[in-house]
Enzyme design. Structure first.
Site, PDB file in Angstrom:
ATOM      1  N   TYR A 114       0.865  -1.193   0.000  1.00 34.99           N
ATOM      2  CA  TYR A 114       0.000   0.000   0.000  1.00 34.99           C
ATOM      3  C   TYR A 114       0.894   1.233   0.000  1.00 34.99           C
ATOM      4  O   TYR A 114       1.946   1.232  -0.607  1.00 34.99           O
ATOM      5  CB  TYR A 114      -0.961  -0.085   1.196  1.00 34.99           C
ATOM      6  CG  TYR A 114      -2.168   0.811   1.064  1.00 34.99           C
ATOM      7  CD1 TYR A 114      -2.926   0.816  -0.099  1.00 34.99           C
ATOM      8  CD2 TYR A 114      -2.539   1.649   2.097  1.00 34.99           C
ATOM      9  CE1 TYR A 114      -4.039   1.636  -0.224  1.00 34.99           C
ATOM     10  CE2 TYR A 114      -3.650   2.469   1.987  1.00 34.99           C
ATOM     11  CZ  TYR A 114      -4.393   2.470   0.813  1.00 34.99           C
ATOM     12  OH  TYR A 114      -5.485   3.282   0.678  1.00 34.99           O
ATOM     13  N   LYS A 169     -20.052 -20.038 -10.473  1.00 36.00           N
ATOM     14  CA  LYS A 169     -19.312 -19.844 -11.723  1.00 36.00           C
ATOM     15  C   LYS A 169     -17.895 -19.359 -11.436  1.00 36.00           C
ATOM     16  O   LYS A 169     -16.911 -19.845 -12.016  1.00 36.00           O
ATOM     17  CB  LYS A 169     -20.057 -18.817 -12.584  1.00 36.00           C
ATOM     18  CG  LYS A 169     -19.612 -18.767 -14.023  1.00 36.00           C
ATOM     19  CD  LYS A 169     -20.393 -19.757 -14.839  1.00 36.00           C
ATOM     20  CE  LYS A 169     -20.095 -19.616 -16.313  1.00 36.00           C
ATOM     21  NZ  LYS A 169     -21.005 -20.432 -17.122  1.00 36.00           N
ATOM     22  N   GLU A 211     -23.790 -13.825 -18.304  1.00 32.27           N
ATOM     23  CA  GLU A 211     -24.387 -15.045 -17.781  1.00 32.27           C
ATOM     24  C   GLU A 211     -25.865 -14.826 -17.471  1.00 32.27           C
ATOM     25  O   GLU A 211     -26.244 -13.833 -16.835  1.00 32.27           O
ATOM     26  CB  GLU A 211     -23.655 -15.457 -16.497  1.00 32.27           C
ATOM     27  CG  GLU A 211     -23.984 -16.836 -16.014  1.00 32.27           C
ATOM     28  CD  GLU A 211     -23.297 -17.914 -16.831  1.00 32.27           C
ATOM     29  OE1 GLU A 211     -23.764 -19.073 -16.777  1.00 32.27           O
ATOM     30  OE2 GLU A 211     -22.304 -17.617 -17.521  1.00 32.27           O
ATOM     31  N   ASP A 212     -26.688 -15.757 -17.911  1.00 35.58           N
ATOM     32  CA  ASP A 212     -28.101 -15.804 -17.519  1.00 35.58           C
ATOM     33  C   ASP A 212     -28.825 -14.488 -17.777  1.00 35.58           C
ATOM     34  O   ASP A 212     -29.557 -13.975 -16.914  1.00 35.58           O
ATOM     35  CB  ASP A 212     -28.228 -16.210 -16.050  1.00 35.58           C
ATOM     36  CG  ASP A 212     -27.796 -17.654 -15.806  1.00 35.58           C
ATOM     37  OD1 ASP A 212     -27.663 -18.391 -16.803  1.00 35.58           O
ATOM     38  OD2 ASP A 212     -27.592 -18.041 -14.648  1.00 35.58           O
ATOM     39  N   ASP A 237     -23.994 -18.771 -21.983  1.00 35.87           N
ATOM     40  CA  ASP A 237     -25.230 -19.492 -22.312  1.00 35.87           C
ATOM     41  C   ASP A 237     -25.351 -19.725 -23.809  1.00 35.87           C
ATOM     42  O   ASP A 237     -25.951 -20.713 -24.239  1.00 35.87           O
ATOM     43  CB  ASP A 237     -26.446 -18.711 -21.824  1.00 35.87           C
ATOM     44  CG  ASP A 237     -26.375 -18.439 -20.325  1.00 35.87           C
ATOM     45  OD1 ASP A 237     -26.332 -19.407 -19.568  1.00 35.87           O
ATOM     46  OD2 ASP A 237     -26.333 -17.268 -19.942  1.00 35.87           O
ATOM     47  N   ALA A 273     -29.095 -20.045 -26.591  1.00 38.78           N
ATOM     48  CA  ALA A 273     -28.284 -21.236 -26.832  1.00 38.78           C
ATOM     49  C   ALA A 273     -28.544 -21.818 -28.215  1.00 38.78           C
ATOM     50  O   ALA A 273     -27.607 -22.147 -28.953  1.00 38.78           O
ATOM     51  CB  ALA A 273     -28.560 -22.288 -25.757  1.00 38.78           C
TER      52      ALA A 273
END
Length: 476
Positions: A114, A169, A211-212, A237, A273
């Site tokens: 840091y 995922k 996703e989805d 997908d 899909a």
């Protein structure tokens, strides 16, 4: 189709029984007679008169798990205590966490990790933004982005309810490809807002996994992000499904001795899909396809076609067939379903050509009962883990992104997808190949590395070098 006991519905029941006697054996018999499967019996406490036992058993679903508990409760002398759902226990507090790569043991470590030391690294990146890949987590990070609109087979359940899937995922990215993936569940389903948000967070990532996200919005969102970002965008997908389906098809065709350019394929499902599968099949050399959705077979004369369905109509169904799915299936060599459960039966599969191939991928219940399909088809695959030949995206997306990140690719192309499919199919050797083994296990040691290398090579990348002391480290 009767569901079988599965670990995903496993429970652990803490109970007490009389010491000695036959109560324990009666317990296991009761569970088995109720259709369950005892997987473990652990004595957690013992006394002269009573035993405390944790009984772990697999059920077919939540309701069945309740019946197993009642079956155990009915055994004389059994007192039921706590009942734990093992899947829920695994999700307590989430499934992923962040950890530091370097220990912070003292003030010297703190001053380099840091302030004040980090400031020099910031200035180096400000002077050369490309150094962000080398000096930050960017080079190995993927954003897993969803709006919760099409989660598994659950539908539009929203961003909070989608988070367990996105965590899973991310865990798979890490386990199979060593990639640091971060779930980003967006509280909006507006395409403009999603595109704007993803663009804003993109500097911290080397890739975007969509996703989805429901169709047809997913097509627009992906297309716009691919156009506007300098990192690869991959809607799993669509493209993950397409790659694993093509890989499985390559090997199924090897089993039955047919050529991909000579088979007739009927596809059920024209959403995200289905459309991606179709495009990759055409790229792979398939010439005769027919696609059906809830409105029947798609053809140019059908009214109310969206732009996406219009493209399908113009690139498939050369015979201009306008009937239903069952009619289209007659004389077909391959059926691929990414649609709805129980829309076909064994008699429908019987109308297909000899040595037919059936991929019934709707989850959890496929388009046709696999047992009924097996009576007439040479090769049958599903999306389920309790049948042979599970067609699972986990075989694809870790390796695809590993290859993209190693190549420092700015895009995903259909040629990369084709290379990934061929690489995945090649994992199954001639000696291993049979009708019940057309895709390898996700735990096969070569799956993800072979896919990654194929994608990296297709992207024009080189094997990553050891970077502990890179040549372009700023001189002191």
């Amino acid at each position: 189709m009767t569901a079988l006991p599965s670990v995903s519905y496993s429970i652990t029941v803490r109970l007490e029984v009389p010491a000695g006697g036959s109560t324990v054996s009666k317990l296991t018999t009761a569970v088995e007679q109720a259709g369950g499967l005892v997987t473990a019996l652990d004595v957690t406490a013992s006394g002269h008169e009573r035993l405390r036992i944790d009984v772990t058993c697999a059920a077919a679903d939540t309701e069945h798990a309740g019946r197993l508990v009642e079956a155990m409760r009915a055994v004389p002398g059994v007192e039921i205590g706590r009942v734990s759902d093992r899947t829920f226990l695994m999700h307590l507090g989430g499934k992923i966490s962040m950890e530091a790569k370097h220990p912070i043991r003292n003030r010297d470590d703190l001053s380099m990790i840091y302030t004040p030391g980090v400031a020099r690294v910031c200035l180096a990146i400000a002077a050369n933004p490309d150094d962000a890949r080398r000096l930050t987590i960017k080079r190995n990070s993927v954003a897993v982005v969803t709006d919760g609109s099409a989660v598994l087979g659950l539908g539009n359940i929203g961003p909070k309810a989608a988070l367990p899937v996105m965590e899973g995922k991310a865990a798979l990215f890490k386990r199979f490809a060593g990639i640091d993936a971060w779930p980003l569940c967006l509280d909006t389903q507006d395409p403009d807002e999603i595109v704007s948000i993803v663009k804003a967070i993109a500097p911290g990532f080397a890739g975007i996994n969509l996703e989805d996200i429901s169709a047809p919005r997913c097509f627009e969102i992906e297309a716009r992000l691919r156009e506007e970002l300098d990192i690869p965008v991959f809607h799993d997908d669509q493209h993950g499904t397409a790659v694993v389906v093509l890989a499985a098809l390559y090997n199924a065709l090897r089993v039955v001795g047919k050529d991909i350019g000579a088979v007739r394929i009927v596809l059920s499902g024209a959403g995200a899909a289905g459309t991606a599968i179709l495009k990759l099949l055409i790229k792979a050399g398939v010439k005769d396809t027919c696609v059906a959705d809830i409105g029947g077979v798609i053809h140019p004369e059908r009214e109310g076609l969206s732009p996406e369905l219009r493209w399908i109509a113009e690139n498939t169904n050369a015979a201009k067939y306008s009937g239903d799915l069952k009619g289209a299936l007659s004389g077909a060599d391959v059926f691929i379903g990414v649609s709805a459960p129980n829309i076909l039966n064994g008699a429908d599969i019987a109308t297909m050509n000899k040595d037919a191939i059936v991929f019934a991928l709707a989850n959890p219940d496929p388009e046709v009962d696999p047992a009924a399909a097996h009576e007439h088809a040479a090769v049958v695959a599903t999306g389920r883990s309790d049948f042979p030949n599970q067609i699972n995206n986990v075989l694809v997306f870790p390796g695809v992104f590993r290859g993209l990140l190693d190549a420092q690719s700015s895009k995903v192309s259909i040629d990369m997808e084709l290379a990934a499919a061929k690489a995945l199919a090649s994992v199954v050797t001639d000696d291993e190949l049979n009708a019940d083994y057309i895709v390898p296990s996700v735990f096969h040691p070569e799956v993800h590395t072979r896919v990654a290398h194929a994608v990296r090579d297709a992207a024009g990348g080189k094997a990553p070098a050891h970077e502990s002391f890179p040549d372009d480290t700023p001189a002191l």
